[in-house]
Scaffold this motif. Structure first.
Motif, PDB file in Angstrom:
ATOM      1  N   GLU A   1      -6.142  13.142 -17.302  1.00 31.52           N
ATOM      2  CA  GLU A   1      -5.073  12.656 -17.235  1.00 31.52           C
ATOM      3  C   GLU A   1      -4.156  13.835 -16.359  1.00 31.52           C
ATOM      4  OE1 GLU A   1      -4.086  11.355 -20.644  1.00 31.52           O
ATOM      5  OE2 GLU A   1      -6.884  11.240 -20.935  1.00 31.52           O
ATOM      6  N   ILE A   2      -2.625  12.637 -16.399  1.00 27.40           N
ATOM      7  CA  ILE A   2      -2.046  12.400 -15.113  1.00 27.40           C
ATOM      8  C   ILE A   2      -0.474  11.964 -15.968  1.00 27.40           C
ATOM      9  CG2 ILE A   2      -3.474  12.497 -13.327  1.00 27.40           C
ATOM     10  CD1 ILE A   2      -2.503   9.950 -12.637  1.00 27.40           C
ATOM     11  N   PRO A   3       0.333  12.534 -15.266  1.00 30.13           N
ATOM     12  CA  PRO A   3       1.742  11.898 -15.843  1.00 30.13           C
ATOM     13  C   PRO A   3       1.779  10.240 -15.374  1.00 30.13           C
ATOM     14  CG  PRO A   3       2.228  13.765 -14.258  1.00 30.13           C
ATOM     15  CD  PRO A   3       0.605  13.369 -14.232  1.00 30.13           C
ATOM     16  N   ASP A   4       2.465   9.529 -16.076  1.00 31.72           N
ATOM     17  CA  ASP A   4       2.566   7.571 -15.539  1.00 31.72           C
ATOM     18  C   ASP A   4       2.883   7.721 -16.573  1.00 31.72           C
ATOM     19  OD1 ASP A   4       1.934   5.223 -15.258  1.00 31.72           O
ATOM     20  OD2 ASP A   4       0.888   5.247 -17.055  1.00 31.72           O
ATOM     21  N   GLY A   5       4.958   7.554 -15.606  1.00 31.69           N
ATOM     22  CA  GLY A   5       6.348   7.063 -16.352  1.00 31.69           C
ATOM     23  C   GLY A   5       6.342   7.979 -17.283  1.00 31.69           C
ATOM     24  N   GLU A   6       7.096   8.085 -18.092  1.00 29.08           N
ATOM     25  CA  GLU A   6       7.178   8.934 -19.306  1.00 29.08           C
ATOM     26  C   GLU A   6       6.126   9.475 -20.481  1.00 29.08           C
ATOM     27  OE1 GLU A   6      10.206   7.542 -22.196  1.00 29.08           O
ATOM     28  OE2 GLU A   6      11.849   6.706 -20.787  1.00 29.08           O
TER      29      GLU A   6
ATOM     30  N   ASP B   1      -2.365  20.011 -10.932  1.00 28.78           N
ATOM     31  CA  ASP B   1      -3.022  20.866 -10.571  1.00 28.78           C
ATOM     32  C   ASP B   1      -3.964  20.752 -11.084  1.00 28.78           C
ATOM     33  OD1 ASP B   1      -0.535  21.517  -8.979  1.00 28.78           O
ATOM     34  OD2 ASP B   1       0.208  22.900 -10.912  1.00 28.78           O
ATOM     35  N   GLY B   2      -4.509  21.442 -10.970  1.00 29.83           N
ATOM     36  CA  GLY B   2      -6.148  21.813 -11.122  1.00 29.83           C
ATOM     37  C   GLY B   2      -7.866  20.101 -11.374  1.00 29.83           C
ATOM     38  N   SER B   3      -6.518  19.163 -11.589  1.00 32.54           N
ATOM     39  CA  SER B   3      -7.798  17.367 -10.806  1.00 32.54           C
ATOM     40  C   SER B   3      -8.519  17.796  -9.717  1.00 32.54           C
ATOM     41  CB  SER B   3      -6.331  16.084 -11.093  1.00 32.54           C
ATOM     42  OG  SER B   3      -5.683  15.966  -9.909  1.00 32.54           O
ATOM     43  N   LEU B   4      -7.869  17.824  -8.735  1.00 40.32           N
ATOM     44  CA  LEU B   4      -8.723  17.810  -7.242  1.00 40.32           C
ATOM     45  C   LEU B   4      -9.261  19.209  -6.655  1.00 40.32           C
ATOM     46  CD1 LEU B   4     -10.093  15.802  -5.712  1.00 40.32           C
ATOM     47  CD2 LEU B   4      -7.335  15.368  -4.703  1.00 40.32           C
ATOM     48  N   ASP B   5      -9.673  19.460  -6.375  1.00 41.49           N
ATOM     49  CA  ASP B   5     -10.383  20.178  -5.604  1.00 41.49           C
ATOM     50  C   ASP B   5      -9.365  18.928  -3.288  1.00 41.49           C
ATOM     51  OD1 ASP B   5     -11.279  21.570  -7.225  1.00 41.49           O
ATOM     52  OD2 ASP B   5     -12.921  21.070  -7.076  1.00 41.49           O
TER      53      ASP B   5
ATOM     54  N   VAL C   1       0.966  -1.150  -0.281  1.00 38.12           N
ATOM     55  CA  VAL C   1       0.052  -0.801   0.156  1.00 38.12           C
ATOM     56  C   VAL C   1       1.160   1.083   0.036  1.00 38.12           C
ATOM     57  CG1 VAL C   1      -1.477   1.307   1.841  1.00 38.12           C
ATOM     58  CG2 VAL C   1      -1.736  -0.963   1.021  1.00 38.12           C
ATOM     59  N   GLU C   2       0.640   2.154  -0.976  1.00 33.76           N
ATOM     60  CA  GLU C   2       1.251   3.589  -1.168  1.00 33.76           C
ATOM     61  C   GLU C   2       0.018   4.612  -0.758  1.00 33.76           C
ATOM     62  OE1 GLU C   2       4.830   3.013  -4.465  1.00 33.76           O
ATOM     63  OE2 GLU C   2       2.669   4.219  -4.623  1.00 33.76           O
ATOM     64  N   THR C   3       0.593   5.937   0.367  1.00 34.08           N
ATOM     65  CA  THR C   3      -0.364   6.553   1.022  1.00 34.08           C
ATOM     66  C   THR C   3       0.450   7.849   0.704  1.00 34.08           C
ATOM     67  OG1 THR C   3       0.545   6.503   3.453  1.00 34.08           O
ATOM     68  CG2 THR C   3      -1.295   5.085   2.512  1.00 34.08           C
ATOM     69  N   TYR C   4      -0.484   8.483   0.039  1.00 39.01           N
ATOM     70  CA  TYR C   4       0.084  10.633  -0.521  1.00 39.01           C
ATOM     71  C   TYR C   4      -0.644  10.744  -0.030  1.00 39.01           C
ATOM     72  CZ  TYR C   4      -2.408   9.812  -4.179  1.00 39.01           C
ATOM     73  OH  TYR C   4      -3.082   9.535  -4.665  1.00 39.01           O
ATOM     74  N   ASP C   5      -0.226  12.228   0.001  1.00 36.11           N
ATOM     75  CA  ASP C   5      -0.562  13.705   0.200  1.00 36.11           C
ATOM     76  C   ASP C   5      -1.229  14.256  -0.923  1.00 36.11           C
ATOM     77  OD1 ASP C   5      -1.983  16.292   0.983  1.00 36.11           O
ATOM     78  OD2 ASP C   5      -0.241  16.814   2.162  1.00 36.11           O
ATOM     79  N   PRO C   6      -2.918  13.974  -1.641  1.00 38.02           N
ATOM     80  CA  PRO C   6      -2.678  14.585  -2.899  1.00 38.02           C
ATOM     81  C   PRO C   6      -2.613  16.129  -3.166  1.00 38.02           C
ATOM     82  CG  PRO C   6      -4.520  13.139  -1.769  1.00 38.02           C
ATOM     83  CD  PRO C   6      -3.472  13.526  -0.877  1.00 38.02           C
ATOM     84  N   ALA C   7      -2.599  17.018  -2.171  1.00 39.36           N
ATOM     85  CA  ALA C   7      -2.233  18.279  -1.688  1.00 39.36           C
ATOM     86  C   ALA C   7      -1.642  18.624  -2.838  1.00 39.36           C
ATOM     87  CB  ALA C   7      -3.018  19.013  -0.501  1.00 39.36           C
ATOM     88  N   HIS C   8       0.130  18.204  -2.308  1.00 32.26           N
ATOM     89  CA  HIS C   8       1.290  17.892  -2.913  1.00 32.26           C
ATOM     90  C   HIS C   8       1.527  17.164  -4.338  1.00 32.26           C
ATOM     91  CE1 HIS C   8       1.628  19.783   1.026  1.00 32.26           C
ATOM     92  NE2 HIS C   8       2.347  20.442   0.380  1.00 32.26           N
TER      93      HIS C   8
END
Length: 329
Positions: free
Chosen positions: A153-158, A78-82, A67-74
C-alpha cells in the motif's frame, strides 16, 4: 525503434502532457480531472526535486513517451523495498495515438525505455510500483522481465493504492521477450515452416479426398496425383487407402407395459474408396436377431385388492392416468 530522451521542460511540455494525462488510458496517474495549471504545477515539482527527474522521449522529433525516474531509497515508502545500490525507479506514460493505433508500439516503447534506464542511466535494477488493477501495464512489465516482489500500500494522491512492487535487473531484461537477446519470431524458421506446411497439405488431401471434395488420380502402386483446376500446379504424393467402417446399434424396444418387445436391430455402415479414391457409402440393414424374450411379468395383486375385487367393492387405492401422468387417489 530509436527514441531520443530530453530533460523535462515544464513550460514547454505542460500543454501536451496535459492532453496525455487527462485521457482515460492515463487514469491510473490520477490526473484525468486536472487543469493545465495543475499539470504544470505537478511537472514543476518533479523538475525541482533532487530525487526524481522527468524526461520526454521523442521519435523523429515527435514526443512519444513521458518517463519519470526517481531514487527509490528516498521516495519509496518505508519498509516497502529493501534498497540496493544502483536502484532506479521508473514511471512511464505513452502518448495517445493521433490516428489509427500502431500495432506493437507499446511493447517497442517499453523495451526502449527499459534499455535506456538500464544502460544509459546506469541502473543496476529498475523498480516499478504499478497499480495492481492495471493489467495492461502488469503484462508489459512481465514481458520486459519485471518480477513482482510483493503487493504494498503506497500513497496515491489523497488516498493509497495497492501496488505490485516489481524489479528488473539487466539479466532479467536480457532474457525477456522485449530484451535485446530475444527474438519473438525465432521459432519461425524456414525448415520448420516447410515441414508444418507439408503436414497441413497432407492432412487436407486426406480429409477432402475422403469427403469426395477432391479426386486424386492414381499413378501406380501407392502413387497419386492431384491437379489444381485453373492453375499449372500438381500435387504428387504417396498414400495408402483404407476402408472405414462404423457400426451403430439402434435397439427398438416397445414399452414393457404393452406386453411385447422386438429384438434390437443393427445397422451397419461401411464405406470404401473407389478407383478415384472417392468414398462410396453403403447402408446394410441386418435382419433382426432371432431370440425369444419372456413376456413381461406383472406384479401380483395385493390381498386387499383381491378381496375388493371378489366382493365387487371398489378398492381403496387405485391409479388413474391423467394428461400430466399417473397419480394416486
Amino acid at each position: 525503434m530509436d527514441l531520443t530522451f530530453t530533460p523535462l521542460d515544464p513550460a514547454a511540455h505542460a500543454e501536451p502532457l496535459h492532453g496525455w494525462l487527462t485521457t482515460d488510458r492515463a487514469r491510473f496517474w490520477g490526473m484525468t480531472a486536472h487543469s493545465p495549471a495543475q499539470v504544470r504545477a505537478y511537472l514543476e515539482r518533479v523538475d525541482a526535486s533532487a530525487d526524481e527527474q522527468g524526461w520526454i522521449g521523442s521519435r523523429d522529433g515527435t514526443p512519444l513517451v513521458y518517463v519519470e525516474t526517481y531514487d527509490p531509497a528516498h521516495l519509496a515508502p518505508d519498509g516497502s523495498l529493501d534498497p540496493e545500490p544502483g536502484d532506479l525507479g521508473m514511471h512511464l506514460l505513452i502518448a495517445p495515438p493521433a490516428g489509427e493505433p500502431e500495432h506493437g508500439l507499446t511493447a517497442a516503447v517499453m523495451g526502449e525505455v527499459v534499455s535506456w534506464c538500464l544502460h544509459e542511466r546506469g541502473a543496476a535494477r529498475l523498480v516499478v510500483e504499478p497499480d495492481a488493477r492495471n493489467r495492461a501495464v502488469l503484462a508489459k512489465n512481465a514481458a520486459a522481465g519485471f518480477r513482482v516482489l510483493r503487493h504494498v500500500e503506497i500513497p496515491d494522491g489523497e488516498g493509497t493504492k495497492r501496488a505490485a512492487l516489481s524489479v528488473c535487473t539487466r539479466a532479467d531484461f536480457a532474457a525477456s521477450p522485449l530484451g535485446p537477446g530475444a527474438t519473438p519470431t525465432a521459432h519461425l524458421r524456414p525448415d520448420i515452416a516447410e515441414q508444418a506446411h507439408r503436414h497441413l497439405i497432407a492432412k487436407a488431401l486426406a480429409e477432402l479426398s475422403h469427403e469426395r471434395v477432391l479426386a486424386p488420380e492414381t499413378r501406380g502402386e501407392g502413387a497419386w496425383e492431384l491437379a489444381v483446376p485453373g492453375a499449372d500446379i500438381r500435387y504428387r504424393f504417396t498414400a495408402r487407402v483404407f476402408a472405414a467402417r462404423a457400426l451403430a446399434r439402434r435397439p427398438r424396444l416397445d414399452h414393457p407395459r404393452r406386453g411385447r418387445r422386438t429384438p434390437p436391430r443393427w445397422t451397419c455402415r461401411s464405406s470404401w474408396p473407389s478407383r478415384r479414391t472417392s468414398s462410396a457409402s453403403w447402408t446394410i440393414s441386418c435382419p433382426p436377431i432371432s431370440r425369444s424374450l419372456p413376456p413381461p411379468s406383472r406384479p401380483a395383486a395385493r390381498p386387499s385388492m383381491r378381496r375388493a375385487a371378489a366382493s365387487g367393492r371398489r378398492p381403496r387405492s387405485s391409479w388413474t392416468r391423467t394428461s400430466h401422468g399417473s397419480r394416486r387417489r
